[in-house]
Scaffold this motif. Structure first.
Motif, PDB file in Angstrom:
ATOM      1  N   ILE A  13     -18.813  61.619  34.656  1.00 28.51           N
ATOM      2  CA  ILE A  13     -19.242  62.911  34.406  1.00 28.51           C
ATOM      3  C   ILE A  13     -20.588  63.383  35.172  1.00 28.51           C
ATOM      4  N   PRO A  14     -20.467  64.143  35.909  1.00 28.34           N
ATOM      5  CA  PRO A  14     -21.666  64.284  36.764  1.00 28.34           C
ATOM      6  C   PRO A  14     -22.757  64.993  35.958  1.00 28.34           C
ATOM      7  N   LEU A  15     -24.093  64.839  36.209  1.00 29.23           N
ATOM      8  CA  LEU A  15     -25.133  65.576  35.587  1.00 29.23           C
ATOM      9  C   LEU A  15     -24.955  66.941  36.098  1.00 29.23           C
ATOM     10  N   PRO A  16     -25.484  68.014  34.970  1.00 26.70           N
ATOM     11  CA  PRO A  16     -25.359  69.321  35.257  1.00 26.70           C
ATOM     12  C   PRO A  16     -26.450  69.886  36.411  1.00 26.70           C
ATOM     13  N   ASP A  17     -26.028  70.751  37.038  1.00 24.45           N
ATOM     14  CA  ASP A  17     -26.908  71.435  38.027  1.00 24.45           C
ATOM     15  C   ASP A  17     -27.795  72.374  37.405  1.00 24.45           C
ATOM     16  N   GLU A  18     -28.897  72.840  37.868  1.00 24.64           N
ATOM     17  CA  GLU A  18     -29.654  73.683  37.358  1.00 24.64           C
ATOM     18  C   GLU A  18     -29.222  75.129  36.615  1.00 24.64           C
ATOM     19  N   LEU A  22     -29.488  75.766  32.805  1.00 26.68           N
ATOM     20  CA  LEU A  22     -30.040  77.051  32.148  1.00 26.68           C
ATOM     21  C   LEU A  22     -29.086  77.644  31.338  1.00 26.68           C
ATOM     22  N   GLN A  23     -27.713  77.758  31.498  1.00 24.99           N
ATOM     23  CA  GLN A  23     -26.801  78.314  30.741  1.00 24.99           C
ATOM     24  C   GLN A  23     -26.844  77.527  29.442  1.00 24.99           C
ATOM     25  N   TYR A  24     -26.502  76.257  29.512  1.00 22.57           N
ATOM     26  CA  TYR A  24     -26.886  75.549  28.307  1.00 22.57           C
ATOM     27  C   TYR A  24     -27.749  75.953  27.203  1.00 22.57           C
ATOM     28  N   LEU A  25     -29.100  75.994  27.916  1.00 24.79           N
ATOM     29  CA  LEU A  25     -30.197  76.089  27.340  1.00 24.79           C
ATOM     30  C   LEU A  25     -30.195  77.556  26.615  1.00 24.79           C
ATOM     31  N   ARG A  26     -29.748  78.407  27.309  1.00 22.77           N
ATOM     32  CA  ARG A  26     -29.561  79.759  26.706  1.00 22.77           C
ATOM     33  C   ARG A  26     -28.739  79.917  25.767  1.00 22.77           C
ATOM     34  N   GLN A  27     -27.439  79.261  25.745  1.00 20.78           N
ATOM     35  CA  GLN A  27     -26.528  79.332  24.656  1.00 20.78           C
ATOM     36  C   GLN A  27     -27.040  78.620  23.436  1.00 20.78           C
ATOM     37  N   ARG A  28     -27.706  77.440  23.636  1.00 20.83           N
ATOM     38  CA  ARG A  28     -28.281  77.051  22.488  1.00 20.83           C
ATOM     39  C   ARG A  28     -29.369  77.783  21.694  1.00 20.83           C
ATOM     40  N   GLY A  29     -29.807  78.633  22.408  1.00 24.42           N
ATOM     41  CA  GLY A  29     -30.997  79.716  21.821  1.00 24.42           C
ATOM     42  C   GLY A  29     -32.346  79.282  22.094  1.00 24.42           C
ATOM     43  N   PHE A  30     -32.623  78.355  23.134  1.00 19.81           N
ATOM     44  CA  PHE A  30     -34.076  77.944  23.470  1.00 19.81           C
ATOM     45  C   PHE A  30     -34.670  78.991  23.830  1.00 19.81           C
ATOM     46  N   THR A  31     -34.216  80.167  24.170  1.00 17.90           N
ATOM     47  CA  THR A  31     -35.086  81.100  24.518  1.00 17.90           C
ATOM     48  C   THR A  31     -36.218  81.866  23.163  1.00 17.90           C
ATOM     49  N   ASP A  47     -34.008  68.236  35.762  1.00 14.93           N
ATOM     50  CA  ASP A  47     -32.962  67.970  36.906  1.00 14.93           C
ATOM     51  C   ASP A  47     -32.373  66.370  36.750  1.00 14.93           C
ATOM     52  N   THR A  48     -32.863  65.648  35.898  1.00 18.84           N
ATOM     53  CA  THR A  48     -32.176  64.398  35.633  1.00 18.84           C
ATOM     54  C   THR A  48     -31.402  64.123  34.508  1.00 18.84           C
ATOM     55  N   PHE A  49     -31.580  65.207  33.504  1.00 16.37           N
ATOM     56  CA  PHE A  49     -31.148  65.122  32.205  1.00 16.37           C
ATOM     57  C   PHE A  49     -29.607  65.585  32.070  1.00 16.37           C
ATOM     58  N   SER A  50     -28.966  64.873  31.191  1.00 12.87           N
ATOM     59  CA  SER A  50     -27.629  64.873  30.838  1.00 12.87           C
ATOM     60  C   SER A  50     -27.483  66.243  29.765  1.00 12.87           C
ATOM     61  N   LEU A  51     -26.366  66.731  29.488  1.00 16.14           N
ATOM     62  CA  LEU A  51     -26.299  67.743  28.446  1.00 16.14           C
ATOM     63  C   LEU A  51     -26.704  67.100  27.036  1.00 16.14           C
ATOM     64  N   ALA A  52     -26.473  65.656  26.866  1.00 16.46           N
ATOM     65  CA  ALA A  52     -26.909  65.347  25.634  1.00 16.46           C
ATOM     66  C   ALA A  52     -28.276  65.188  25.401  1.00 16.46           C
ATOM     67  N   GLN A  53     -29.167  64.923  26.674  1.00 11.97           N
ATOM     68  CA  GLN A  53     -30.623  64.938  26.592  1.00 11.97           C
ATOM     69  C   GLN A  53     -31.273  66.292  26.617  1.00 11.97           C
ATOM     70  N   LEU A  54     -30.342  67.213  26.993  1.00 12.95           N
ATOM     71  CA  LEU A  54     -30.826  68.719  26.891  1.00 12.95           C
ATOM     72  C   LEU A  54     -30.576  68.978  25.385  1.00 12.95           C
ATOM     73  N   GLY A  55     -29.647  68.574  24.712  1.00  9.08           N
ATOM     74  CA  GLY A  55     -29.621  68.818  23.443  1.00  9.08           C
ATOM     75  C   GLY A  55     -30.837  68.089  22.758  1.00  9.08           C
ATOM     76  N   GLU A  56     -31.213  67.072  23.093  1.00  8.40           N
ATOM     77  CA  GLU A  56     -32.299  66.375  22.460  1.00  8.40           C
ATOM     78  C   GLU A  56     -33.749  66.947  22.435  1.00  8.40           C
ATOM     79  N   LEU A  57     -33.650  67.722  23.880  1.00  8.77           N
ATOM     80  CA  LEU A  57     -34.831  68.475  24.333  1.00  8.77           C
ATOM     81  C   LEU A  57     -34.705  69.605  23.406  1.00  8.77           C
TER      82      LEU A  57
END
Length: 104
Positions: A13-18, A22-31, A47-57
């Motif tokens: 599973i490749p790392l997500p591109d920018e 961005l789409q993931y963070l918006r959908q989570r309500g990061f804004t 840039d080197t974060f997986s979706l799981a790491q973005l969830g932790e962020l």
């Protein structure tokens, strides 16, 4: 050994591109915590974060925002990146002369 319920295939599973980050963070309500500009900046800096790491962020930023009423997103990302770098450099191995293992 073949046992039911075990994975018998490996998938890369490749790392997500920018754009996906961005789409993931918006959908989570990061804004809510960072605004649109801060969310775009977070997607750029992870840039080197997986979706799981973005969830932790998201969780880390939400907790800090809830506790302090504000958050320094760049600082949180740098802290997380520092922890990621430790695992990539294997500095989590035993410290010489200290007789213990773990991150240091």
């Amino acid at each position: 050994m073949n046992r039911a319920g075990r994975f018998d295939r490996a998938y890369e599973i490749p790392l997500p591109d920018e754009a996906l980050r961005l789409q993931y963070l918006r959908q989570r309500g990061f804004t809510v915590f960072a605004g649109e500009e801060g969310t775009i900046e977070a997607a750029r800096l992870t840039d080197t974060f997986s979706l799981a790491q973005l969830g932790e962020l998201y969780v880390s930023v939400a907790l800090e925002w809830h506790q302090n009423g504000q958050t320094d997103i760049v600082k949180v990302i740098q802290s997380m990146r520092g922890e990621l770098d430790k695992s990539h450099k294997h500095t989590w191995l035993a410290q010489p002369g200290k007789g213990r293992a773990g991150f240091y």
